[in-house]
Design a protein around this motif. Sequence first.
Motif, mmCIF file in Angstrom:
data_model
loop_
_atom_site.group_PDB
_atom_site.id
_atom_site.type_symbol
_atom_site.label_atom_id
_atom_site.label_comp_id
_atom_site.label_asym_id
_atom_site.label_seq_id
_atom_site.Cartn_x
_atom_site.Cartn_y
_atom_site.Cartn_z
ATOM 1 N N HIS A 1 -0.377 15.175 -12.194
ATOM 2 C CA HIS A 1 -0.332 15.662 -10.812
ATOM 3 C C HIS A 1 0.468 14.768 -9.861
ATOM 4 C CE1 HIS A 1 -3.329 18.831 -11.575
ATOM 5 N NE2 HIS A 1 -3.922 17.944 -12.357
ATOM 6 N N ARG A 2 0.997 13.645 -10.318
ATOM 7 C CA ARG A 2 1.677 12.721 -9.411
ATOM 8 C C ARG A 2 2.908 13.374 -8.791
ATOM 9 N NH1 ARG A 2 5.915 13.491 -11.512
ATOM 10 N NH2 ARG A 2 6.899 12.487 -13.278
ATOM 11 N N THR A 3 3.195 12.932 -7.571
ATOM 12 C CA THR A 3 4.391 13.367 -6.857
ATOM 13 C C THR A 3 5.383 12.206 -6.830
ATOM 14 O OG1 THR A 3 3.578 12.584 -4.713
ATOM 15 C CG2 THR A 3 2.956 14.833 -5.379
ATOM 16 N N GLU A 4 6.575 12.484 -6.337
ATOM 17 C CA GLU A 4 7.556 11.407 -6.193
ATOM 18 C C GLU A 4 7.053 10.341 -5.227
ATOM 19 O OE1 GLU A 4 10.318 10.786 -7.913
ATOM 20 O OE2 GLU A 4 9.683 12.485 -9.152
ATOM 21 N N ALA A 5 6.361 10.778 -4.195
ATOM 22 C CA ALA A 5 5.795 9.805 -3.242
ATOM 23 C C ALA A 5 4.759 8.924 -3.926
ATOM 24 C CB ALA A 5 5.166 10.534 -2.057
ATOM 25 N N ASP A 6 3.954 9.511 -4.815
ATOM 26 C CA ASP A 6 2.970 8.724 -5.560
ATOM 27 C C ASP A 6 3.660 7.687 -6.440
ATOM 28 O OD1 ASP A 6 0.699 10.108 -4.599
ATOM 29 O OD2 ASP A 6 0.977 11.682 -6.097
ATOM 30 N N LEU A 7 4.732 8.108 -7.118
ATOM 31 C CA LEU A 7 5.467 7.170 -7.976
ATOM 32 C C LEU A 7 6.080 6.045 -7.154
ATOM 33 C CD1 LEU A 7 7.251 9.643 -10.436
ATOM 34 C CD2 LEU A 7 5.287 8.157 -10.917
ATOM 35 N N ASP A 8 6.572 6.391 -5.972
ATOM 36 C CA ASP A 8 7.125 5.353 -5.093
ATOM 37 C C ASP A 8 6.053 4.335 -4.716
ATOM 38 O OD1 ASP A 8 9.614 6.555 -5.160
ATOM 39 O OD2 ASP A 8 9.401 7.548 -3.214
ATOM 40 N N ALA A 9 4.831 4.829 -4.433
ATOM 41 C CA ALA A 9 3.742 3.932 -4.043
ATOM 42 C C ALA A 9 3.339 3.029 -5.212
ATOM 43 C CB ALA A 9 2.538 4.748 -3.570
ATOM 44 N N LEU A 10 3.311 3.587 -6.409
ATOM 45 C CA LEU A 10 2.986 2.786 -7.591
ATOM 46 C C LEU A 10 4.074 1.746 -7.864
ATOM 47 C CD1 LEU A 10 1.602 5.650 -9.848
ATOM 48 C CD2 LEU A 10 0.305 3.640 -9.118
ATOM 49 N N GLU A 11 5.332 2.160 -7.720
ATOM 50 C CA GLU A 11 6.451 1.226 -7.919
ATOM 51 C C GLU A 11 6.383 0.093 -6.904
ATOM 52 O OE1 GLU A 11 8.741 1.049 -10.159
ATOM 53 O OE2 GLU A 11 9.167 3.032 -10.998
ATOM 54 N N ALA A 12 6.084 0.431 -5.661
ATOM 55 C CA ALA A 12 6.010 -0.594 -4.609
ATOM 56 C C ALA A 12 4.882 -1.579 -4.894
ATOM 57 C CB ALA A 12 5.805 0.070 -3.249
ATOM 58 N N ALA A 13 3.739 -1.075 -5.370
ATOM 59 C CA ALA A 13 2.617 -1.961 -5.690
ATOM 60 C C ALA A 13 2.965 -2.877 -6.853
ATOM 61 C CB ALA A 13 1.379 -1.126 -6.009
ATOM 62 N N ALA B 1 -2.232 -12.973 -2.909
ATOM 63 C CA ALA B 1 -1.212 -11.921 -2.845
ATOM 64 C C ALA B 1 -1.250 -11.055 -4.090
ATOM 65 C CB ALA B 1 0.169 -12.551 -2.678
ATOM 66 N N SER B 2 -1.495 -11.668 -5.238
ATOM 67 C CA SER B 2 -1.584 -10.926 -6.490
ATOM 68 C C SER B 2 -2.769 -9.975 -6.475
ATOM 69 C CB SER B 2 -1.698 -11.901 -7.662
ATOM 70 O OG SER B 2 -1.734 -11.214 -8.888
ATOM 71 N N ALA B 3 -3.898 -10.430 -5.946
ATOM 72 C CA ALA B 3 -5.092 -9.586 -5.868
ATOM 73 C C ALA B 3 -4.853 -8.399 -4.949
ATOM 74 C CB ALA B 3 -6.282 -10.409 -5.387
ATOM 75 N N ARG B 4 -4.191 -8.636 -3.811
ATOM 76 C CA ARG B 4 -3.916 -7.531 -2.878
ATOM 77 C C ARG B 4 -2.989 -6.498 -3.516
ATOM 78 N NH1 ARG B 4 -3.606 -11.885 0.825
ATOM 79 N NH2 ARG B 4 -1.322 -11.897 0.689
ATOM 80 N N ALA B 5 -1.972 -6.973 -4.223
ATOM 81 C CA ALA B 5 -1.024 -6.051 -4.859
ATOM 82 C C ALA B 5 -1.702 -5.269 -5.978
ATOM 83 C CB ALA B 5 0.174 -6.829 -5.397
ATOM 84 N N ASP B 6 -2.562 -5.940 -6.731
ATOM 85 C CA ASP B 6 -3.311 -5.281 -7.804
ATOM 86 C C ASP B 6 -4.167 -4.156 -7.235
ATOM 87 O OD1 ASP B 6 -5.021 -4.645 -9.968
ATOM 88 O OD2 ASP B 6 -4.892 -6.662 -10.749
ATOM 89 N N ALA B 7 -4.908 -4.448 -6.163
ATOM 90 C CA ALA B 7 -5.748 -3.431 -5.525
ATOM 91 C C ALA B 7 -4.901 -2.281 -4.999
ATOM 92 C CB ALA B 7 -6.567 -4.059 -4.396
ATOM 93 N N LEU B 8 -3.726 -2.593 -4.462
ATOM 94 C CA LEU B 8 -2.825 -1.564 -3.949
ATOM 95 C C LEU B 8 -2.394 -0.620 -5.071
ATOM 96 C CD1 LEU B 8 -1.324 -0.696 -1.347
ATOM 97 C CD2 LEU B 8 0.583 -2.130 -2.096
ATOM 98 N N PHE B 9 -2.139 -1.169 -6.257
ATOM 99 C CA PHE B 9 -1.735 -0.338 -7.400
ATOM 100 C C PHE B 9 -2.844 0.652 -7.759
ATOM 101 C CE2 PHE B 9 -1.406 0.765 -11.832
ATOM 102 C CZ PHE B 9 -0.043 0.950 -12.044
ATOM 103 N N HIS B 10 -4.063 0.154 -7.838
ATOM 104 C CA HIS B 10 -5.171 1.022 -8.247
ATOM 105 C C HIS B 10 -5.487 2.055 -7.165
ATOM 106 C CE1 HIS B 10 -6.122 -1.005 -12.028
ATOM 107 N NE2 HIS B 10 -5.690 -2.096 -11.408
#
Length: 235
Positions: A119-131, A144-153
């Motif tokens: 169900h992912r969209t291009e916007a979702d993929l962009d958010a995952l790539e950014a994280a 910083a690593s913990a914040r980025a990890d949480a952002l990915f999930h």
Amino acid sequence: MGSYSARGVHGDVVHRLGARIVGGGFAEGDTLDIRALGAELDVSLTVMREALKVLAGKGLVDARQKRGTFVRPRAEWNLLDPDLIRWRARAGDADRLLRDLADVRAVVEPAAAHRAALHRTEADLDALEAALAAMVEAGNDPAASARADALFHRALLAATGNELLARMEVFLEPGLLERDRLVHAHPAFGDAVPGHRAVLEAVRDGDATGAHRAMLALLARADADLALVSPRPAP
């Protein structure tokens, strides 16, 4: 009631009293002497009453005529409240919290990765790539690593396209941040980027089975990392 992030005296009292209750400084059923606590914390009764209203909303305290304000049984606490998660993580309850969190993630995240691949969209993929890019950039900085990890999930849950799953980040993320705060600072902690990249690649490819499998592998690695800081076996 969600995370109470107010600053100033009022917010400070909420956090100090909440942390003390969750940490066992007051036992279940204990009656709180509001005037004595106000004097100890050097705040007015008005501030104390407002802070206790917030804690009541989190299920920690209640007030009754003739009995006063008292600590409610743990079974009545809102254990999904982000503040309670943070307070538990920094008190003697951290081991139980982190193991419960691992169990919840094992139930939710492989299924979320499977659904995200469909169900992912291009916007979702962009958010995952950014994280993921933020994880790479964080390097050896644990915070910083913990914040980025949480952002990915968070982005992965959002990519499911299911609003209820997406909102699970409200209680998963505070626990994940506290877990990562401990794990990422451990000298034996390895590179978390490859495991997250495998999940992202499967989601990008629309490979639901592969995404599920990659998340299982990531969580297995997370369990091993948790053993670094919490080596005792689960009861």
